[in-house]
Write an enzyme that holds these catalytic residues in place. Structure first.
Site, PDB file in Angstrom:
ATOM      1  N   GLY A 157       4.278  10.142  -9.070  1.00 54.41           N
ATOM      2  CA  GLY A 157       4.743   9.553  -9.417  1.00 54.41           C
ATOM      3  C   GLY A 157       5.746   8.716  -8.854  1.00 54.41           C
ATOM      4  O   GLY A 157       5.870   8.775  -7.646  1.00 54.41           O
ATOM      5  N   SER A 170       8.423  10.308  -2.955  1.00 51.96           N
ATOM      6  CA  SER A 170       8.099  11.546  -2.082  1.00 51.96           C
ATOM      7  C   SER A 170       7.286  11.299  -0.955  1.00 51.96           C
ATOM      8  O   SER A 170       7.445  12.228  -0.146  1.00 51.96           O
ATOM      9  CB  SER A 170       6.756  12.751  -3.314  1.00 51.96           C
ATOM     10  OG  SER A 170       5.946  11.958  -3.678  1.00 51.96           O
ATOM     11  N   HIS A 205      -6.323  -5.718  -1.299  1.00 52.37           N
ATOM     12  CA  HIS A 205      -7.148  -6.073  -0.516  1.00 52.37           C
ATOM     13  C   HIS A 205      -7.770  -7.431  -0.141  1.00 52.37           C
ATOM     14  O   HIS A 205      -8.050  -7.824   0.538  1.00 52.37           O
ATOM     15  CB  HIS A 205      -8.145  -5.079  -1.091  1.00 52.37           C
ATOM     16  CG  HIS A 205      -8.566  -3.930  -0.691  1.00 52.37           C
ATOM     17  ND1 HIS A 205      -8.853  -3.073  -0.557  1.00 52.37           N
ATOM     18  CD2 HIS A 205      -7.023  -3.299  -0.675  1.00 52.37           C
ATOM     19  CE1 HIS A 205      -9.351  -1.997  -0.613  1.00 52.37           C
ATOM     20  NE2 HIS A 205      -7.167  -1.825  -0.365  1.00 52.37           N
ATOM     21  N   ASN A 258      -3.562  10.030   3.885  1.00 44.65           N
ATOM     22  CA  ASN A 258      -2.601   9.263   4.790  1.00 44.65           C
ATOM     23  C   ASN A 258      -1.945   9.307   6.181  1.00 44.65           C
ATOM     24  O   ASN A 258      -1.341   8.113   6.853  1.00 44.65           O
ATOM     25  CB  ASN A 258      -1.106   9.744   4.121  1.00 44.65           C
ATOM     26  CG  ASN A 258      -0.602   9.315   2.473  1.00 44.65           C
ATOM     27  OD1 ASN A 258      -0.856   8.512   2.005  1.00 44.65           O
ATOM     28  ND2 ASN A 258       0.109  10.495   1.715  1.00 44.65           N
ATOM     29  N   ASP A 318      -4.418 -13.968  -1.934  1.00 48.89           N
ATOM     30  CA  ASP A 318      -5.447 -15.170  -2.843  1.00 48.89           C
ATOM     31  C   ASP A 318      -5.882 -14.486  -4.171  1.00 48.89           C
ATOM     32  O   ASP A 318      -6.204 -13.410  -3.636  1.00 48.89           O
ATOM     33  CB  ASP A 318      -5.188 -16.973  -2.390  1.00 48.89           C
ATOM     34  CG  ASP A 318      -6.012 -16.147  -1.361  1.00 48.89           C
ATOM     35  OD1 ASP A 318      -7.106 -14.668  -1.313  1.00 48.89           O
ATOM     36  OD2 ASP A 318      -6.159 -17.064   0.052  1.00 48.89           O
ATOM     37  N   THR A 378      -9.215 -15.906   4.359  1.00 48.50           N
ATOM     38  CA  THR A 378      -7.272 -15.923   4.216  1.00 48.50           C
ATOM     39  C   THR A 378      -7.277 -14.766   4.808  1.00 48.50           C
ATOM     40  O   THR A 378      -6.215 -14.023   3.411  1.00 48.50           O
ATOM     41  CB  THR A 378      -7.138 -16.616   3.333  1.00 48.50           C
ATOM     42  OG1 THR A 378      -7.389 -16.058   2.016  1.00 48.50           O
ATOM     43  CG2 THR A 378      -7.654 -17.845   3.231  1.00 48.50           C
ATOM     44  N   HIS A 426       0.133   4.371  -2.317  1.00 45.65           N
ATOM     45  CA  HIS A 426       0.453   5.712  -2.142  1.00 45.65           C
ATOM     46  C   HIS A 426       1.771   6.798  -3.056  1.00 45.65           C
ATOM     47  O   HIS A 426       1.792   7.853  -2.785  1.00 45.65           O
ATOM     48  CB  HIS A 426       0.736   5.462  -0.816  1.00 45.65           C
ATOM     49  CG  HIS A 426      -1.478   5.150  -0.252  1.00 45.65           C
ATOM     50  ND1 HIS A 426      -1.700   6.110   0.690  1.00 45.65           N
ATOM     51  CD2 HIS A 426      -1.532   4.374  -0.389  1.00 45.65           C
ATOM     52  CE1 HIS A 426      -3.215   5.601   1.287  1.00 45.65           C
ATOM     53  NE2 HIS A 426      -2.368   4.623   0.715  1.00 45.65           N
ATOM     54  N   ARG A 467       0.888  -1.107   0.134  1.00 45.50           N
ATOM     55  CA  ARG A 467      -0.025   0.074  -0.148  1.00 45.50           C
ATOM     56  C   ARG A 467       1.096   0.933   0.043  1.00 45.50           C
ATOM     57  O   ARG A 467       0.517   1.784  -0.534  1.00 45.50           O
ATOM     58  CB  ARG A 467      -1.067   0.046   1.269  1.00 45.50           C
ATOM     59  CG  ARG A 467      -1.866   0.956   1.214  1.00 45.50           C
ATOM     60  CD  ARG A 467      -2.705   0.702   2.158  1.00 45.50           C
ATOM     61  NE  ARG A 467      -3.858  -0.502   1.524  1.00 45.50           N
ATOM     62  CZ  ARG A 467      -3.755  -1.816   2.455  1.00 45.50           C
ATOM     63  NH1 ARG A 467      -2.790  -2.082   3.384  1.00 45.50           N
ATOM     64  NH2 ARG A 467      -5.006  -2.747   2.296  1.00 45.50           N
ATOM     65  N   VAL A 527       1.134   9.851  -6.226  1.00 43.11           N
ATOM     66  CA  VAL A 527       1.081  11.638  -6.278  1.00 43.11           C
ATOM     67  C   VAL A 527       2.545  11.445  -6.623  1.00 43.11           C
ATOM     68  O   VAL A 527       3.946  11.406  -6.204  1.00 43.11           O
ATOM     69  CB  VAL A 527       1.692  11.184  -5.087  1.00 43.11           C
ATOM     70  CG1 VAL A 527       1.847  13.023  -4.223  1.00 43.11           C
ATOM     71  CG2 VAL A 527       0.270  10.584  -3.877  1.00 43.11           C
TER      72      VAL A 527
END
Length: 353
Positions: A75, A79, A196, A97, A256, A251, A69, A65, A73
């Site tokens: 690229g 940053s 997720h 954030n 998966d 799980t 993130h 994640r 922003v």
């Protein structure tokens, strides 16, 4: 602000930056970039993450994640790692954030280990990208050859962080728009949402679905009623919103295809998750069905999307720099306003991925 006006405003915020982003160039990225200068970089990164994940298995999802993130922003330029200074307004305090991103301390651990072996060679941006791939593998997910050779940015952009990162209450139109800004298509959207399949989220990211969806006073009709009761037990109405629950109730720490199977039985945790399957007539429904029935197809699509995302707006060659420390640009430690070092206990507080 009414729901329709909010949706239009959000869509405008997403679209306004279209064309401003330095889109990916395959530039000089190469999986063998450090073959001669830091051949052990992959094993160093893996060892740090493996050790951390023994006591905190959720960190694997958090590092994927964190990469997401960063890339959405300006690229994939690290940053997001820059702290507040006299000249830098940190992305870490942007709404998507703050109290949400995790893994900053782990990245610093990795950077220290890499610097000890190969000083001044490996960028923080490449560390983030490698960490995402290694986290996938350690969670029994797909592996891929990570293109390397990114440089680190000299700036951050909190405004873009607030504008570009999709929110957990986005509908499919807004999700597609947010991904299109990054040059990512619908298949990329569905594949990357599959991250997720593990990790956790705070009640505040989905509690509106449980009690007062779209100001109706009722729960989200696309939410499985049994799952609804389970989530209400974790997230009481009027509660503080900080309790955590698994993205995948089956799980929770394994990478998966169960994320897609959950969507099919209306057990997507976030509204932005369930939108992929429950939006009437959507082209995403077929993709969800195919990924649910074919994990190999999902893995291959996820790998392709991660490589594509990892190429967004990269700095290479004479652009940017190799930061000595990931939290601030070289030569700018004076006047550093260090953010709180306490790692958040949340995964993806505002972002939908």
């Amino acid at each position: 602000m009414g729901p329709l006006r909010m949706e239009v405003t959000l869509l405008c915020c997403v679209v306004v930056v279209l064309g401003a982003l330095p889109f990916s160039s395959d530039a000089q990225l190469d999986p063998s970039f450090y073959r001669n200068t830091c051949p052990s970089v992959h094993s160093i990164v893996r060892e740090v993450i493996r050790n951390v994940s023994k006591s905190d298995p959720r960190m694997l999802a958090s590092l994927i994640r964190l990469h997401f993130h960063d890339c959405f922003v300006q690229g994939c330029d690290a940053s997001i790692l820059l702290n507040n200074t006299d000249t830098i307004v940190s992305e870490q305090e942007a709404l998507p954030n703050i109290n949400s991103i995790r893994g900053l301390d782990v990245v610093n651990q990795i950077k220290t280990a890499v610097e000890n072996a190969c000083p001044g060679v490996v960028s923080c941006a490449d560390i983030l990208t490698l960490a995402a791939e290694i986290s996938s593998v350690l969670a029994q997910g797909p592996d891929w050859k990570v293109p390397l050779g990114r440089k680190d940015s000299l700036t951050a952009n909190r405004t873009l962080a607030n504008q570009n990162l999709p929110a957990p209450f986005f509908n499919l139109t807004l999700l597609k728009a947010a991904f299109a800004v990054q040059g990512l298509n619908t298949t990329d959207l569905v594949a990357l949402s599959g991250a997720h399949t593990f990790g956790r989220a705070q009640c505040s990211t989905f509690v509106n679905r449980l009690y007062n969806f779209s100001n109706t006073g009722n729960p989200d009709p696309t939410l499985n009623t049994t799952y609804l009761q389970t989530l209400r037990a974790v997230c009481p109405n009027g509660g503080g919103g900080t309790n955590l629950t698994n993205f995948d109730p089956t799980t929770p720490d394994k990478f998966d295809k169960n994320y897609y199977s959950n969507l099919q039985v209306h057990k997507g945790l976030l509204q932005s998750d369930q939108e992929l399957f429950s939006t009437i007539g959507a082209d995403t429904i077929d993709i969800v069905n195919r990924f649910s029935s074919n994990q190999t197809l999902f893995f291959e699509s996820f790998k392709a999307a991660m490589i594509k995302m990892g190429n967004i707006g990269v700095l290479t060659g004479s652009q940017g720099e190799i930061r000595k420390q990931c939290n601030f640009v070289n030569g700018n430690s004076a006047g550093l306003a260090t953010l709180a070092t306490k790692e958040s206990s949340e995964d993806g507080l505002v972002s939908s991925i």
